[in-house]
Design an enzyme around this catalytic site. Structure first.
Site, short mmCIF file in Angstrom:
data_model
loop_
_atom_site.label_atom_id
_atom_site.label_comp_id
_atom_site.label_asym_id
_atom_site.label_seq_id
_atom_site.Cartn_x
_atom_site.Cartn_y
_atom_site.Cartn_z
CD GLU A 148 -3.09 -0.93 0.33
OE1 GLU A 148 -3.36 0.24 -0.03
OE2 GLU A 148 -3.76 -1.90 -0.04
CB CYS A 201 -1.61 7.38 1.52
SG CYS A 201 -3.18 6.64 1.99
#
Ligand code: NAD
Length: 474
Positions: free
Chosen positions: A225, A259
């Protein structure tokens, strides 16, 4: 770790905390079959939920100390988020776990075919600092649901959150099945040396490559991720009031250290000025005239990142500040900032900003935005604001990214039914809801055939009539 008294010795011994010993303990638990029953998994999930409820104050305080995180923001992003994942998993686990049938073609009859969801074994979860609780516990929900044991390695950069998890998790989860290992590069490197059944890593792409190389030694599958520059495309048809608010909210939450935060804006030049003016209004309405005094605005995690952000904003071609631009190193405060006239070749456009600075680039039309996005790494998220449905559809269809929001930012991450993950440079694999369960299980194909009939035509020697018959049948 609890100390135990060995009756054969007079001294007190503590369990060996080396990665090999921790993994050995977890493997023994897995091999005993303890993690497989669905009731055990549900009990662990309920335990994790109790941890979040009973330790909420302690966790929110850790988030405040690490990131200056406003309490309600921490509640939403780290506590409520993981609780929603747990609730969704508890609601659906029976169904997810039930073997699914696959059709057996007539030629292969008789027989039944099923797909079982097998646990993987012992998995390693490595987390980053920006949502230091959510980003290790949400994958842990999937690991538990899948019937695995797990080591969780929180980020040392968010040290208070890491310490809180290390203190709390063994009190609420089976300590022979789940362990928190604290530490930085050295400890993570030691963990990566071991043979895991899956590694789930969240963080930057440079370390992602280190993780993948370590996993390759053991042929261990990985979920990465990662991050990158998530663009916002604002079409001339956009509802500018709403776009400004939603972009500002998504960008300045957690002081931009998200993110999937909007990294930069590609805006149709005919609406650039009104968009920026409305964004300035939105920021004022969120955080008041002085965001430094707002209880709802976070801080930069550490001096290194503060200096990195300052250098990007001061770099050649970054553009002029439309609002914000001020900063105070002593408080690690960086004002919500928008830049205009940013040069695409400026340093700020070469790396993920990961802070509260929003460059804007004016473009002539939608094609120019699409071309810009497609000329760069595939982003983790892409946001498009347009009232013209044909325009948003074109963006969705002509670009590649981990996920997309139309007329929103960040919100796709909150829908458990949407797999969350990157593509290309922004990562591989996905999780959340059912996708987490799938990530942490193996789809095992099981074919069962009855033994009543066993015609010899299937066996060698394939001579004469047998050979002809088989050619006809297959
Ligand atoms: P970080 O510095 O906390 O590092 C992440 C983890 O990697 C930590 O646990 C750390 O101990 C470990 N680590 C660091 N260097 C290592 C090394 N050399 N060898 C082994 N392990 C090492 O966090 P970060 O990387 O700064 O996190 C920010 C990045 O993560 C951004 O790029 C962001 O976009 C991305 N991110 C992605 C997601 C997502 O869900 N896709 C979520 C949050 C953050």
């Amino acid at each position: 770790m609890t100390a135990t008294i060995d009756p054969t010795m007079t001294s007190i011994s503590t369990p060996d905390p080396s990665p090999a010993a921790v993994l050995g303990r977890l493997r023994a638990t897995f091999d005993s079959g303890r993690t497989r029953p669905i009731e055990w998994r549900k009990e662990q999930l309920r335990g994790l939920d109790r941890l979040l409820v009973e330790s909420e104050a302690e966790l929110l305080e850790a988030l405040r100390l690490d990131l200056g995180k406003p309490s309600l923001e921490g509640f939403i992003t780290d506590i409520a988020f993981v609780r929603a994942e747990i609730a969704d998993t508890l609601r659906h686990l029976d169904r997810w776990l039930a073997p699914t049938r696959a059709k057996v073609p007539v030629k292969q009859q008789p027989g039944t075919a099923r797909i079982h969801r097998d646990p993987l074994g012992a998995v390693l979860i490595i987390g980053p600092w920006n949502y230091p609780i959510q980003l290790v516990l949400a994958p842990l929900v999937g690991a538990i649901a899948g019937g695995n044991t797990a080591v969780v390695k929180p980020s040392e950069v968010a040290e208070h959150s890491s310490r809180a998890l290390a203190r709390l998790v063994p009190r609420y989860l089976d300590p022979d099945a789940f362990a928190i290992v604290e530490g930085g590069v050295e400890e993570t490197t030691a963990l990566l040396h071991e043979r895991w059944d899956h590694i789930f890593y969240t963080g930057n792409g440079t370390v992602g490559r280190v993780v993948m190389a370590a996993a390759a030694r053991h042929l261990t599958p990985v979920t990465l991720e990662l991050g990158g520059k998530s663009p916002v495309i604002v079409d001339r048809s956009a509802n500018l009031d709403v776009a400004a608010r939603r972009i500002a909210w998504g960008k300045f939450l957690n002081a931009g250290q998200t993110c999937i935060a909007p990294d930069y804006v590609l805006v149709d030049r005919t609406v650039e000025a009104p968009l920026l003016a409305r964004m300035a209004d939105a920021v004022r309405s969120f955080y008041g005239p002085d965001p430094a005094a707002s209880p709802d605005y976070g801080r930069i995690v550490n001096q290194r990142h503060f200096d990195r952000l300052s250098a990007l904003a001061d770099g050649d071609g970054a553009g002029e500040a439309v609002f914000g631009g001020t900063r105070d190193a002593s408080m690690r405060y960086y004002a919500p900032t928008a830049l205009r006239g940013t040069d695409p070749s400026a340093p700020i456009m070469q790396e993920e900003i990961f802070g509260p600075i929003l460059p804007t680039i004016a473009v002539d039309d939608l094609d120019a935005s699409i071309d810009y996005v497609n000329a760069h790494d595939k982003p983790l998220a892409l946001y498009v604001f347009a009232e013209d449905a044909a325009a948003s559809t074109r963006v969705v269809e002509a670009t590649s990214s981990g996920g997309v929001c139309v007329n929103a930012t960040l919100f796709h991450i909150t829908v458990p039914g949407l797999p969350f993950g990157g593509v290309g440079e922004s990562g591989m694999g996905a999780y959340h809801g059912r996708a987490s369960f799938e990530t942490f299980t193996h789809r095992k194909s099981v074919l069962t055939r009855p033994t009543k009939l066993d015609p010899s035509v299937a066996y060698p020697p394939y001579t004469g009539i047998k050979g002809k018959l088989l050619r006809k049948l297959l």
